[in-house]
Design a protein around this motif. Structure first.
Motif, PDB file in Angstrom:
ATOM      1  N   GLN A  69      -3.910  51.489  25.289  1.00 22.52           N
ATOM      2  CA  GLN A  69      -5.326  51.129  25.305  1.00 22.52           C
ATOM      3  C   GLN A  69      -6.222  52.247  24.785  1.00 22.52           C
ATOM      4  N   ARG A  70      -5.671  53.425  24.592  1.00 28.58           N
ATOM      5  CA  ARG A  70      -6.456  54.581  24.178  1.00 28.58           C
ATOM      6  C   ARG A  70      -7.013  54.376  22.773  1.00 28.58           C
ATOM      7  N   LEU A  71      -8.303  54.657  22.578  1.00 26.61           N
ATOM      8  CA  LEU A  71      -8.941  54.469  21.277  1.00 26.61           C
ATOM      9  C   LEU A  71      -8.667  55.636  20.340  1.00 26.61           C
ATOM     10  N   THR A  72      -8.517  56.832  20.895  1.00 30.16           N
ATOM     11  CA  THR A  72      -8.201  58.019  20.106  1.00 30.16           C
ATOM     12  C   THR A  72      -7.141  58.823  20.852  1.00 30.16           C
ATOM     13  N   LEU A  73      -6.440  59.669  20.136  1.00 31.81           N
ATOM     14  CA  LEU A  73      -5.488  60.564  20.780  1.00 31.81           C
ATOM     15  C   LEU A  73      -6.250  61.607  21.602  1.00 31.81           C
ATOM     16  N   ILE A  74      -5.595  62.136  22.626  1.00 28.43           N
ATOM     17  CA  ILE A  74      -6.194  63.238  23.369  1.00 28.43           C
ATOM     18  C   ILE A  74      -6.339  64.413  22.414  1.00 28.43           C
ATOM     19  N   SER A  75      -7.540  64.937  22.320  1.00 29.89           N
ATOM     20  CA  SER A  75      -7.840  65.979  21.345  1.00 29.89           C
ATOM     21  C   SER A  75      -7.829  67.360  22.009  1.00 29.89           C
ATOM     22  N   SER A  76      -7.346  68.330  21.260  1.00 37.63           N
ATOM     23  CA  SER A  76      -7.366  69.717  21.743  1.00 37.63           C
ATOM     24  C   SER A  76      -8.625  70.463  21.298  1.00 37.63           C
ATOM     25  N   ALA A  77      -9.538  69.756  20.619  1.00 35.27           N
ATOM     26  CA  ALA A  77     -10.737  70.398  20.078  1.00 35.27           C
ATOM     27  C   ALA A  77     -11.589  70.987  21.201  1.00 35.27           C
ATOM     28  N   LYS A  78     -12.165  72.172  20.938  1.00 35.46           N
ATOM     29  CA  LYS A  78     -13.082  72.819  21.863  1.00 35.46           C
ATOM     30  C   LYS A  78     -14.360  73.175  21.100  1.00 35.46           C
ATOM     31  N   PHE A  79     -15.505  72.942  21.757  1.00 41.84           N
ATOM     32  CA  PHE A  79     -16.794  73.222  21.142  1.00 41.84           C
ATOM     33  C   PHE A  79     -17.592  74.130  22.074  1.00 41.84           C
ATOM     34  N   ASP A  80     -17.985  75.300  21.554  1.00 45.04           N
ATOM     35  CA  ASP A  80     -18.767  76.231  22.359  1.00 45.04           C
ATOM     36  C   ASP A  80     -20.241  76.073  21.992  1.00 45.04           C
ATOM     37  N   LEU A  81     -20.963  75.334  22.822  1.00 43.91           N
ATOM     38  CA  LEU A  81     -22.368  75.073  22.543  1.00 43.91           C
ATOM     39  C   LEU A  81     -23.215  76.343  22.636  1.00 43.91           C
ATOM     40  N   ARG A  82     -22.680  77.381  23.259  1.00 45.88           N
ATOM     41  CA  ARG A  82     -23.434  78.642  23.366  1.00 45.88           C
ATOM     42  C   ARG A  82     -23.282  79.500  22.110  1.00 45.88           C
ATOM     43  N   ALA A  83     -22.395  79.097  21.220  1.00 50.29           N
ATOM     44  CA  ALA A  83     -22.160  79.853  19.981  1.00 50.29           C
ATOM     45  C   ALA A  83     -22.289  78.910  18.791  1.00 50.29           C
ATOM     46  N   PRO A  84     -23.523  78.559  18.408  1.00 53.41           N
ATOM     47  CA  PRO A  84     -23.740  77.577  17.344  1.00 53.41           C
ATOM     48  C   PRO A  84     -23.037  77.931  16.029  1.00 53.41           C
ATOM     49  N   ALA A  85     -22.879  79.216  15.761  1.00 50.42           N
ATOM     50  CA  ALA A  85     -22.254  79.612  14.495  1.00 50.42           C
ATOM     51  C   ALA A  85     -20.830  79.090  14.388  1.00 50.42           C
ATOM     52  N   THR A  86     -20.175  78.892  15.526  1.00 50.25           N
ATOM     53  CA  THR A  86     -18.793  78.392  15.493  1.00 50.25           C
ATOM     54  C   THR A  86     -18.730  76.898  15.210  1.00 50.25           C
ATOM     55  N   LEU A  87     -19.872  76.220  15.279  1.00 45.62           N
ATOM     56  CA  LEU A  87     -19.912  74.776  15.089  1.00 45.62           C
ATOM     57  C   LEU A  87     -20.501  74.378  13.736  1.00 45.62           C
ATOM     58  N   ALA A  88     -21.208  75.261  13.102  1.00 39.97           N
ATOM     59  CA  ALA A  88     -21.903  74.935  11.857  1.00 39.97           C
ATOM     60  C   ALA A  88     -20.913  74.440  10.798  1.00 39.97           C
ATOM     61  N   GLY A  89     -21.193  73.246  10.282  1.00 39.95           N
ATOM     62  CA  GLY A  89     -20.388  72.683   9.207  1.00 39.95           C
ATOM     63  C   GLY A  89     -19.127  71.972   9.648  1.00 39.95           C
ATOM     64  N   ARG A  90     -18.790  72.010  10.927  1.00 39.14           N
ATOM     65  CA  ARG A  90     -17.580  71.308  11.383  1.00 39.14           C
ATOM     66  C   ARG A  90     -17.807  69.800  11.328  1.00 39.14           C
ATOM     67  N   LYS A  91     -16.853  69.104  10.755  1.00 42.84           N
ATOM     68  CA  LYS A  91     -16.950  67.645  10.614  1.00 42.84           C
ATOM     69  C   LYS A  91     -16.264  66.988  11.813  1.00 42.84           C
ATOM     70  N   ILE A  92     -17.060  66.287  12.613  1.00 42.63           N
ATOM     71  CA  ILE A  92     -16.565  65.732  13.874  1.00 42.63           C
ATOM     72  C   ILE A  92     -16.817  64.228  13.899  1.00 42.63           C
ATOM     73  N   LEU A  93     -15.780  63.458  14.157  1.00 43.89           N
ATOM     74  CA  LEU A  93     -15.919  62.017  14.375  1.00 43.89           C
ATOM     75  C   LEU A  93     -15.827  61.749  15.871  1.00 43.89           C
TER      76      LEU A  93
END
Length: 533
Positions: free
Chosen positions: A252-276
């Motif tokens: 029933q799972r719509l997506t696989l369990i993802s190992s992705a981590k997002f640090d909202l306190r460090a915006p530079a690490t997120l800039a340009g990352r393509k996320i669905l």
């Protein structure tokens, strides 16, 4: 002489067909299904009207995944032998497996009527009754099955499930314990027991039950998810999010369990990352967790959100740069693909770090003006929502019979506005009926919550038991008071009057026993204090 020879030939064919059928049953019992079906076919070539061979052949076809052919075999068998209880039962099991619950129930009804002494028939009919929202009847069927077969483990488990649907938690607890007494290593029994104990407020015992279920079956999605939800309820987010990833059971799972981590306190690490991000729950959850999409987009991530189109207009009011697409479209190359409700885990949210921007959604100014004109007048304006979804799969105990709203009539300067999209036919307190303003056609267009958001912008207070209304009011930054049953869903947490998810929200909780009238007797003077005069 010719007639005699003909009868002898008929008898010979019948005898041969019987022999082939019995040989087929032996092959079936030995697990040699291809050999069995071949023998059944040969038997039916000699005796085309052979309902037992048709039924046995249908069962093998069903086992091998040929549902349409199996159903045709069962139907042919029943056309030849309408009182064939086993064929009706097998037909019901096939239809249940394919989620055709109403038709399955009809087949089980026939089987039980023809063979009322069979515990299996009642057990399966009870499962079908739960699936069509008739939990009280389902519980009676499981009790009947247990009376016929006291050591029937599955019936004990199913009885617990039916009683849970009815809110009879103590009875459900006892049913699960009976299942465990019958089978000491029954992981599903311990998982069910944990759920019942949680609803009874026995949290430490519930955790122990979940742990035992996981000792017996370490990959049990049911135990992992429900333990995770209890941990979230108690504020243990680090462990809770991990268990919550198993909220969708296998297949029933719509997506696989993802190992992705997002640090909202460090915006530079997120800039340009393509996320669905893929929407995976109801509309209330969509509103609650959309805050993470806003924050990811503000940090510079390129976020695509696959969600129902009816939500795009409301969510776009956030001003976040988001690409929208159909909720079933997961095509394309992305750095990370994950479910919306997995974002708190990916962002490593803890109780003290819940992002709570308010507001992060906004009502449309022209709609606000439109509804302001329709809501003009003196007095405190209070929006009411006393009933959630009419879908029986949604916990009905979150809805409030309108009679319990009667204490609100003690507010002489208040005007009440219904936020019910589907007004419930239950009798409304006479003291409130004349003061409740209902609007026809709210959100009747293709976009969800557009009118409701604008109405909320003109209210002084929203009072609701429906979670989608609560999430919307909170996301808009409107004052909202939520009426909760004694043990609520995990997101409202335990024994606190505020919500860390929404700064403008206040929580009112029923005492044990879920006395809604007592809750509104508590809430009414609080409204008077907030809006004196």
């Amino acid at each position: 002489m010719t007639l005699h020879l003909g009868n002898a030939a008929i008898r010979s064919d019948n005898d041969a067909a019987d022999d082939l059928y019995q040989a087929g049953l032996r092959e079936q019992a030995a697990g040699r299904l291809d050999a069995a079906i071949a023998l059944f076919d040969r038997a039916m070539s000699l005796r085309p009207e052979f309902p037992e061979a048709l039924c046995s052949g249908g069962y093998i076809l069903q086992t091998k995944g040929h549902a349409a052919a199996a159903l045709a075999f069962y139907d042919r068998a029943l056309s030849l032998k309408p009182d064939y209880a086993v064929a009706w039962f097998n037909r019901g099991c096939l239809l249940m497996a394919h989620k055709n619950y109403e038709a399955a129930l009809e087949s089980f009804d026939q089987a039980c009527a023809l063979k009322p002494g069979d515990a299996n028939f009642y057990c399966n009919r009870g499962a079908a009754l739960v699936s069509v929202g008739r939990a009280a009847e389902a519980a009676e069927d499981q009790k009947r099955a247990l009376a016929l077969k006291p050591d029937f483990i599955k019936a004990a488990l199913n009885l617990g499930n039916a009683l849970m649907r009815l809110g009879a938690y103590a009875g459900a607890r006892d049913a699960y314990r009976r299942a465990i007494e019958l089978k000491a290593d029954y992981a599903s029994g311990f998982a069910g027991l944990g759920i019942a104990l949680k609803e009874l407020g026995q949290f430490s015992e519930a955790l122990e039950a979940f742990d035992e279920a996981l000792r017996l079956e370490p990959d049990s999605d049911e135990a992992l998810a429900n333990k995770g939800c209890l941990q979230l309820l108690l504020g243990n987010f680090a462990a809770g999010w991990e268990g919550y990833e198993h909220r969708w059971f296998k297949g029933q799972r719509l997506t696989l369990i993802s190992s992705a981590k997002f640090d909202l306190r460090a915006p530079a690490t997120l800039a340009g990352r393509k996320i669905l991000v893929v929407n995976d729950h109801g509309l209330g959850d969509t509103i609650q967790f959309f805050r993470y999409i806003v924050l990811l987009a503000e940090a510079g991530a390129e976020v695509t959100f696959a969600c129902p189109a009816k939500m795009w207009r409301l969510l776009d009011s956030s001003g976040a740069k988001v690409a929208w697409r159909d909720d079933k479209d997961q095509s394309g190359d992305f750095d990370a693909t994950l479910s919306l409700s997995s974002l708190p885990r990916a962002c490593e949210t803890r109780l003290e770090t819940i992002p709570a921007p308010a507001p992060y959604l906004r009502a449309e100014p022209d709609r606000v003006a439109h509804w302001r004109a329709r809501m003009s007048g003196e007095g405190v304006k209070i929006g009411l929502c006393w009933s959630g979804s009419s879908d029986f799969r949604v916990d009905p105990r979150r809805s409030i019979p309108p009679v319990h709203l009667a204490p609100l009539a003690e507010l002489p300067n208040a005007r009440f506005f219904s936020l019910q999209k589907e007004d419930v036919a239950s009798p409304f307190p006479k003291a409130l009926e004349g003061r409740l303003i209902r609007f026809d056609g709210i959100d009747s267009g293709p976009d969800a919550f557009i009118d409701t958001a604008a109405i909320m912008a003109n209210l002084d207070l929203v009072v609701t038991c429906d979670t989608s209304i609560a999430h919307l009011a909170g996301a808009l930054g409107r004052p909202v008071w939520v009426a909760l049953k004694h043990i609520p869903e995990w997101r409202w947490m335990h024994a606190r009057a505020d919500s860390p998810w929404y700064p403008t929200m206040r929580l009112f909780r029923c005492a044990d026993g879920d006395d809604w009238t007592a809750l509104f007797n508590e809430m009414t003077p609080e409204i008077r204090r907030k809006f004196p005069g």
